[in-house]
Design a protein around this motif. Sequence first.
Motif, mmCIF file in Angstrom:
data_model
loop_
_atom_site.group_PDB
_atom_site.id
_atom_site.type_symbol
_atom_site.label_atom_id
_atom_site.label_comp_id
_atom_site.label_asym_id
_atom_site.label_seq_id
_atom_site.Cartn_x
_atom_site.Cartn_y
_atom_site.Cartn_z
ATOM 1 N N GLN A 7 47.304 43.451 37.471
ATOM 2 C CA GLN A 7 46.398 42.433 37.151
ATOM 3 C C GLN A 7 47.545 41.390 36.459
ATOM 4 O OE1 GLN A 7 43.082 44.039 35.281
ATOM 5 N NE2 GLN A 7 41.873 43.002 36.691
ATOM 6 N N GLU A 130 39.902 37.609 45.298
ATOM 7 C CA GLU A 130 38.965 38.107 44.017
ATOM 8 C C GLU A 130 39.837 38.652 42.867
ATOM 9 O OE1 GLU A 130 35.770 38.003 42.995
ATOM 10 O OE2 GLU A 130 35.785 36.464 44.303
ATOM 11 N N GLU A 131 40.951 39.344 43.208
ATOM 12 C CA GLU A 131 41.746 39.984 42.424
ATOM 13 C C GLU A 131 42.412 39.399 41.540
ATOM 14 O OE1 GLU A 131 42.015 40.854 45.492
ATOM 15 O OE2 GLU A 131 41.005 42.966 45.456
ATOM 16 N N LYS A 133 41.423 36.151 40.642
ATOM 17 C CA LYS A 133 40.379 35.576 39.906
ATOM 18 C C LYS A 133 40.131 36.321 38.761
ATOM 19 C CE LYS A 133 35.529 33.881 40.212
ATOM 20 N NZ LYS A 133 34.511 33.835 41.007
ATOM 21 N N GLU A 134 39.753 37.779 39.114
ATOM 22 C CA GLU A 134 39.494 38.853 38.044
ATOM 23 C C GLU A 134 40.668 38.929 36.963
ATOM 24 O OE1 GLU A 134 36.954 41.021 36.996
ATOM 25 O OE2 GLU A 134 36.001 39.340 38.091
ATOM 26 N N SER A 137 40.330 35.896 34.758
ATOM 27 C CA SER A 137 39.041 35.985 34.143
ATOM 28 C C SER A 137 39.372 37.155 33.059
ATOM 29 C CB SER A 137 38.149 36.464 34.821
ATOM 30 O OG SER A 137 37.597 35.505 35.725
ATOM 31 N N GLU A 138 39.931 38.212 33.146
ATOM 32 C CA GLU A 138 39.844 39.202 32.126
ATOM 33 C C GLU A 138 40.930 38.610 30.902
ATOM 34 O OE1 GLU A 138 38.826 42.539 31.693
ATOM 35 O OE2 GLU A 138 37.755 42.313 33.280
ATOM 36 N N ASP A 141 38.857 36.096 29.034
ATOM 37 C CA ASP A 141 37.883 36.782 28.410
ATOM 38 C C ASP A 141 38.318 37.406 27.019
ATOM 39 O OD1 ASP A 141 35.965 35.815 30.094
ATOM 40 O OD2 ASP A 141 35.792 37.515 31.104
#
Length: 151
Positions: A7, A130-131, A133-134, A137-138, A141
């Motif tokens: 990530q 998606e990865e 984006k995740e 996002s993580e 957040d």
Amino acid sequence: MVITAKQEALVVSSWNEMKDDAPTFALKFFLRLFEIIPSAAKRFSFLRDSNMPLDKNPKLKAHAMGVFVMTCEAATQLRKTGRVNVGANTSVQHLASVHFKAGVADVHFEVLKFALLETIKEAVPYMWSEELKEAWSESYDHLVVAIKNEM
Ligand code: HEM
């Protein structure tokens, strides 16, 4: 592990693609926030008394860049230490206090996240997944939770 090495690599590699135009992208996601919640602009002292067009305001651009860079850097901090450390010149407590006093609310952070992800998708469509984006996002957040926990 809060953020995996994969990530972190996704965030950093997409940042490297965007960094030359990062101020433009950063401004774009803030203007998107103001499109969705026009009253959010009133939170900024330097926008309340200014007749300057939003997209020309250097202080707005600086804040937007700060958000973008700090979100990116949070990925590396989280992977290395499991927590967010906002940097040498400021602290999470200071950021919490500034945002609390300015009346920044959960919905502002939420919509800014949406705008950030939308901007990244448009900036690097060939990397988008998606990865990716995740991963962003993580990172966002955790940064926001760190600030909000002190608010
Ligand atoms: C101020 C970062 C999200 C509104 C600041 C400052 C930083 C910062 C570094 C300068 C603090 C100082 O004065 O020393 C961040 C980060 C965010 C975030 C990392 C999210 C991850 C937001 C959002 C809003 C917002 C969603 C909503 C409108 C403000 C305002 C100020 C400020 C109003 C004070 C500006 C002024 O009037 O001088 N922020 N910010 N921020 N931020 Fe944010």
